[in-house]
Design a protein around this motif. Structure first.
Motif, mmCIF file in Angstrom:
data_model
loop_
_atom_site.group_PDB
_atom_site.id
_atom_site.type_symbol
_atom_site.label_atom_id
_atom_site.label_comp_id
_atom_site.label_asym_id
_atom_site.label_seq_id
_atom_site.Cartn_x
_atom_site.Cartn_y
_atom_site.Cartn_z
ATOM 1 N N VAL A 155 41.350 49.641 37.604
ATOM 2 C CA VAL A 155 41.772 49.870 36.224
ATOM 3 C C VAL A 155 40.927 49.100 35.214
ATOM 4 C CG1 VAL A 155 44.148 50.489 36.730
ATOM 5 C CG2 VAL A 155 43.541 48.099 36.451
ATOM 6 N N GLY A 156 39.991 48.294 35.670
ATOM 7 C CA GLY A 156 39.172 47.521 34.744
ATOM 8 C C GLY A 156 38.177 46.666 35.495
ATOM 9 N N CYS A 157 37.535 45.781 34.762
ATOM 10 C CA CYS A 157 36.597 44.844 35.375
ATOM 11 C C CYS A 157 36.605 43.551 34.587
ATOM 12 C CB CYS A 157 35.206 45.440 35.458
ATOM 13 S SG CYS A 157 34.573 46.053 33.907
ATOM 14 N N MET A 158 36.201 42.481 35.258
ATOM 15 C CA MET A 158 36.232 41.174 34.614
ATOM 16 C C MET A 158 35.126 40.277 35.159
ATOM 17 S SD MET A 158 39.460 39.295 36.418
ATOM 18 C CE MET A 158 39.090 37.702 35.791
ATOM 19 N N VAL A 159 34.808 39.241 34.370
ATOM 20 C CA VAL A 159 33.850 38.211 34.745
ATOM 21 C C VAL A 159 34.432 36.872 34.324
ATOM 22 C CG1 VAL A 159 31.572 37.237 34.249
ATOM 23 C CG2 VAL A 159 31.815 39.663 34.540
ATOM 24 N N VAL A 160 34.311 35.867 35.201
ATOM 25 C CA VAL A 160 34.731 34.510 34.875
ATOM 26 C C VAL A 160 33.475 33.653 34.763
ATOM 27 C CG1 VAL A 160 36.066 32.520 35.630
ATOM 28 C CG2 VAL A 160 36.915 34.807 36.083
ATOM 29 N N LEU A 161 33.277 33.087 33.574
ATOM 30 C CA LEU A 161 32.101 32.247 33.320
ATOM 31 C C LEU A 161 32.496 30.783 33.367
ATOM 32 C CD1 LEU A 161 30.642 34.160 30.261
ATOM 33 C CD2 LEU A 161 29.946 34.357 32.635
ATOM 34 N N LYS A 162 31.709 29.995 34.078
ATOM 35 C CA LYS A 162 31.956 28.559 34.157
ATOM 36 C C LYS A 162 30.642 27.827 33.955
ATOM 37 C CE LYS A 162 35.881 28.822 37.264
ATOM 38 N NZ LYS A 162 36.482 28.372 38.495
ATOM 39 N N LYS A 163 30.739 26.554 33.607
ATOM 40 C CA LYS A 163 29.621 25.619 33.472
ATOM 41 C C LYS A 163 28.548 26.145 32.525
ATOM 42 C CE LYS A 163 30.612 23.487 37.844
ATOM 43 N NZ LYS A 163 30.155 23.094 39.147
ATOM 44 N N ASN A 164 27.301 26.246 32.965
ATOM 45 C CA ASN A 164 26.197 26.585 32.067
ATOM 46 C C ASN A 164 26.326 27.974 31.469
ATOM 47 O OD1 ASN A 164 24.873 24.160 32.271
ATOM 48 N ND2 ASN A 164 23.622 24.812 34.004
ATOM 49 N N LYS A 165 26.747 28.947 32.252
ATOM 50 C CA LYS A 165 26.870 30.322 31.741
ATOM 51 C C LYS A 165 27.938 30.414 30.657
ATOM 52 C CE LYS A 165 24.816 32.652 35.494
ATOM 53 N NZ LYS A 165 24.208 33.912 35.670
ATOM 54 N N MET A 166 28.989 29.581 30.786
ATOM 55 C CA MET A 166 30.043 29.545 29.777
ATOM 56 C C MET A 166 29.480 29.059 28.437
ATOM 57 S SD MET A 166 33.369 27.106 29.960
ATOM 58 C CE MET A 166 32.391 25.663 30.242
ATOM 59 N N TYR A 167 28.704 27.998 28.467
ATOM 60 C CA TYR A 167 28.122 27.472 27.230
ATOM 61 C C TYR A 167 27.057 28.419 26.677
ATOM 62 C CZ TYR A 167 30.532 23.058 27.989
ATOM 63 O OH TYR A 167 31.492 22.103 28.158
ATOM 64 N N ASP A 168 26.305 29.078 27.543
ATOM 65 C CA ASP A 168 25.310 30.056 27.086
ATOM 66 C C ASP A 168 25.983 31.219 26.360
ATOM 67 O OD1 ASP A 168 23.186 28.597 28.095
ATOM 68 O OD2 ASP A 168 23.127 29.715 29.998
ATOM 69 N N PHE A 169 27.091 31.708 26.925
ATOM 70 C CA PHE A 169 27.795 32.824 26.304
ATOM 71 C C PHE A 169 28.403 32.410 24.963
ATOM 72 C CE2 PHE A 169 31.558 35.457 25.599
ATOM 73 C CZ PHE A 169 30.957 36.710 25.567
ATOM 74 N N THR A 170 28.970 31.209 24.887
ATOM 75 C CA THR A 170 29.534 30.728 23.629
ATOM 76 C C THR A 170 28.444 30.608 22.568
ATOM 77 O OG1 THR A 170 31.154 29.469 24.896
ATOM 78 C CG2 THR A 170 30.937 28.913 22.584
ATOM 79 N N PHE A 171 27.292 30.104 22.967
ATOM 80 C CA PHE A 171 26.163 29.988 22.042
ATOM 81 C C PHE A 171 25.723 31.368 21.563
ATOM 82 C CE2 PHE A 171 21.677 29.103 20.995
ATOM 83 C CZ PHE A 171 21.885 28.089 20.071
ATOM 84 N N LYS A 172 25.685 32.341 22.471
ATOM 85 C CA LYS A 172 25.314 33.712 22.103
ATOM 86 C C LYS A 172 26.325 34.304 21.123
ATOM 87 C CE LYS A 172 24.043 36.344 25.472
ATOM 88 N NZ LYS A 172 24.033 37.283 26.605
ATOM 89 N N LEU A 173 27.623 34.035 21.346
ATOM 90 C CA LEU A 173 28.643 34.513 20.416
ATOM 91 C C LEU A 173 28.432 33.926 19.021
ATOM 92 C CD1 LEU A 173 32.087 34.437 22.274
ATOM 93 C CD2 LEU A 173 30.884 36.422 21.435
#
Length: 179
Positions: free
Chosen positions: A83-101
């Motif tokens: 019914v859907g899809c998801m990704v869990v970001l932790k550590k460096n990828k989490m900060y990279d995604f926040t920076f991209k946002l």
């Protein structure tokens, strides 16, 4: 080390220590993970494949299909169907995604006035929905493929104990929050 991670360790932690009182260093609130989730209303393998591909392009990490836990007659969904899809970001990828946002996505959104914080905010997480996903540069290049994506649910999970700590932490990361 990412810019935001360095900023958290050097500045935000000290600000939190000065603002709130903690007995142990482990009690200082921090960003634990970011969960990105697409919920597809209809079971169509094409929609799910495009959603998975867009998550992988945006985050740089492979997504996981979510399956229904129980059947729903009104939506014509059987138990165990994707019914859907998801990704869990932790550590460096989490900060990279926040920076991209912060740098790319929020400034390019049309009529964006900030993330609306509800009165019944959860104490440990903040959730919001992004509907205009073409503002991601990775998806903008193949517009014809990603034009019909469902809304993306983004959840910032922290270990804050109160709403004040959560809002202070997220404001310190310069997220555009509106009350």
């Amino acid at each position: 080390m990412n810019i935001l991670e360095n900023y958290y360790k050097k500045v935000i932690r000290h600000d939190l220590l000065n603002k709130f009182s903690y007995n142990r260093i482990e009690d200082i609130p921090q960003l634990k993970k970011i969960v990105l989730n697409f919920g597809c209303k209809s079971f169509d393998i094409r929609n799910l494949a495009v959603s998975l591909l867009s998550l992988e392009l945006v985050t740089g990490q492979k997504g996981v299909l979510t399956k229904s836990k129980r059947a729903n007659i009104l939506l014509k969904i059987r138990k165990g169907n994707p019914v859907g899809c998801m990704v869990v970001l932790k550590k460096n990828k989490m900060y990279d995604f926040t920076f991209k946002l912060l740098i790319d996505v929020f400034p390019s959104l049309r009529d964006f006035k900030g993330i609306h914080v509800a009165k019944k905010l959860n104490m440990t997480s903040l959730s919001f929905t992004l509907t205009d996903l073409i503002s991601f540069k990775e998806l903008e290049k193949q517009f014809y493929l990603f034009s019909n994506l469902p809304p993306l649910n983004v959840t910032f999970v922290t270990n804050a104990r109160s709403k004040k700590e959560l809002l202070y932490l997220l404001n310190s990361f310069k997220l555009p929050l509106t009350l």
